[in-house]
Design an enzyme around this catalytic site. Structure first.
Site, mmCIF file in Angstrom:
data_model
loop_
_atom_site.group_PDB
_atom_site.id
_atom_site.type_symbol
_atom_site.label_atom_id
_atom_site.label_comp_id
_atom_site.label_asym_id
_atom_site.label_seq_id
_atom_site.Cartn_x
_atom_site.Cartn_y
_atom_site.Cartn_z
ATOM 1 N N MET A 1 0.848 -1.187 0.000
ATOM 2 C CA MET A 1 0.000 0.000 0.000
ATOM 3 C C MET A 1 0.883 1.236 0.000
ATOM 4 O O MET A 1 1.770 1.371 0.841
ATOM 5 C CB MET A 1 -0.925 -0.017 1.211
ATOM 6 C CG MET A 1 -1.894 -1.208 1.203
ATOM 7 S SD MET A 1 -3.039 -1.176 2.596
ATOM 8 C CE MET A 1 -1.893 -1.434 3.951
ATOM 9 N N CYS A 83 -4.327 -0.461 -8.764
ATOM 10 C CA CYS A 83 -4.296 0.779 -7.987
ATOM 11 C C CYS A 83 -5.075 1.874 -8.712
ATOM 12 O O CYS A 83 -4.797 2.175 -9.878
ATOM 13 C CB CYS A 83 -2.861 1.226 -7.756
ATOM 14 S SG CYS A 83 -2.750 2.749 -6.783
ATOM 15 N N HIS A 155 -8.482 -8.082 -6.446
ATOM 16 C CA HIS A 155 -9.243 -7.219 -5.547
ATOM 17 C C HIS A 155 -10.701 -7.293 -5.995
ATOM 18 O O HIS A 155 -11.029 -6.940 -7.123
ATOM 19 C CB HIS A 155 -8.722 -5.781 -5.624
ATOM 20 C CG HIS A 155 -9.327 -4.875 -4.600
ATOM 21 N ND1 HIS A 155 -8.584 -3.964 -3.891
ATOM 22 C CD2 HIS A 155 -10.596 -4.721 -4.167
ATOM 23 C CE1 HIS A 155 -9.378 -3.296 -3.062
ATOM 24 N NE2 HIS A 155 -10.606 -3.742 -3.228
ATOM 25 N N GLY A 196 -9.348 -7.451 -0.724
ATOM 26 C CA GLY A 196 -10.381 -6.444 -0.619
ATOM 27 C C GLY A 196 -11.343 -6.702 0.525
ATOM 28 O O GLY A 196 -12.070 -7.690 0.511
ATOM 29 N N GLY A 197 -11.335 -5.832 1.533
ATOM 30 C CA GLY A 197 -12.296 -5.928 2.620
ATOM 31 C C GLY A 197 -12.084 -7.066 3.583
ATOM 32 O O GLY A 197 -12.962 -7.365 4.400
ATOM 33 N N ARG A 218 -5.444 -3.226 4.571
ATOM 34 C CA ARG A 218 -5.608 -2.247 5.653
ATOM 35 C C ARG A 218 -5.752 -2.874 7.033
ATOM 36 O O ARG A 218 -5.216 -2.350 8.010
ATOM 37 C CB ARG A 218 -6.814 -1.348 5.355
ATOM 38 C CG ARG A 218 -6.528 -0.284 4.302
ATOM 39 C CD ARG A 218 -7.787 0.456 3.914
ATOM 40 N NE ARG A 218 -8.723 -0.417 3.210
ATOM 41 C CZ ARG A 218 -10.014 -0.164 3.079
ATOM 42 N NH1 ARG A 218 -10.530 0.912 3.628
ATOM 43 N NH2 ARG A 218 -10.791 -0.994 2.401
#
Length: 310
Positions: A1, A83, A155, A196-197, A218
């Protein structure tokens, strides 16, 4: 990231998991080849296994960047075709490349020739803008397979390059895990990971019932111990006892000492440690002490000890 998973972050994460594959933040091929910014490839030997993520759209330039990455000792070279940042759109790479699968095929072919035995992989979205993912994604994967790619991370969101900010692109487009699962059934010969998520280790375990791998972004940054602390035991079957949160902090002492002695700032390392005690007693004080003091001149590991929850 981008701007997050730098070498200090990866060193910290490796202390929590011996086995998880770590990825660099995206490095652009023009920065390496034209800008001579090879310092962006520096990493600690302790980080292995570690993959470098490249951004670019010019085959010869990506090949040259790949050679630099291989020479630096990376275990994998990944081309980012996911991205949505405006910084990469302006350079005609990132998620916008999903509109040009033949160009991506040329890029990865050149990269594979340059990489030798080091694997080249691709990270993509399920589609961009008004593309229909059920049409675009399988065709894109088939094109990558024909170009010799055997591993991809997907993703599970579209990227809206018009109308949404990069931050909104991480949350607003709906997740479509079932479509990604269908790709594993459609391409059983490929190693496919979902991204993703993914917010918990339980979700990682659930997704591994469908996919070959799971990429966590994240959540692994903001609550690193929750994702990585038990990953070796629960995901990789390693019976060794994991380090506790406090043991992880103490294991950073020598690394931080070397960084500060070389002229670095404590905050450059501790900004990646703020979420280490997320959800635990003392987490608020931990974050406050480090946030307020780590940027000050002369700050060192003593401040980190002071911040430890009591």
């Amino acid at each position: 990231m981008m701007d997050w998973t730098d070498r200090h972050c990866r060193y910290l994460h490796r202390l929590m998991s011996r086995h998880a594959l770590l990825y660099t933040e995206m490095v652009t091929a023009p920065a390496l080849v034209r800008g001579g910014a090879v310092h962006l490839l520096a990493f600690s030997p302790e980080e292995h296994p570690v993959a470098v993520q490249l951004g670019g759209s010019e085959p010869a330039e990506l090949a040259q960047a790949t050679r630099l990455c291989v020479e630096a000792g990376y275990d994998e070279v990944n081309l980012n075709v996911g991205c949505p940042s405006d910084r990469v759109q302006s350079g005609a790479f990132g998620a916008v490349l999903m509109k040009s699968p033949d160009l991506v095929a040329e890029c990865v072919t050149a990269m594979r020739e340059a990489a030798g035995d080091v694997p080249v992989t691709v990270k993509c979205r399920i589609g961009v803008d008004d593309q229909e993912p059920r049409e675009v994604l399988p065709a894109f994967i088939a094109t990558m397979r024909a170009a010799g790619i055997t591993r991809m991370s997907i993703h599970a969101r579209k990227a809206w390059l018009e109308g949404l900010s990069p931050k909104e692109n991480r949350d607003v487009p709906p997740l479509d895990y079932p479509l990604v699962h269908e790709m594993k059934h459609a391409f059983p010969d490929l190693h496919l990971s979902v991204n993703g998520g993914i917010g918990s280790l339980e979700t990682v375990e659930d997704e591994l019932g469908h996919m070959d791998g799971v990429m966590v972004g994240r959540a692994a940054y903001h609550q690193p111990y929750d994702i990585l602390g038990e990953a070796d035991r629960r995901i990789f079957g390693d019976t060794r006892a994991p380090l506790s949160r406090e043991e992880v902090v103490l294991a950073m002492e020598d690394y931080i000492g070397r960084h500060v002695a070389a002229g670095g700032k404590l905050a450059q390392v501790t900004r990646h440690m703020l979420g280490l005690f997320a959800g635990q007693p003392g987490a608020r004080r931990w974050k406050r002490v480090l946030s307020e003091g780590a940027h000050k001149d002369g700050a060192g590991f003593g401040l980190v000890r002071e911040a430890l929850p009591r």
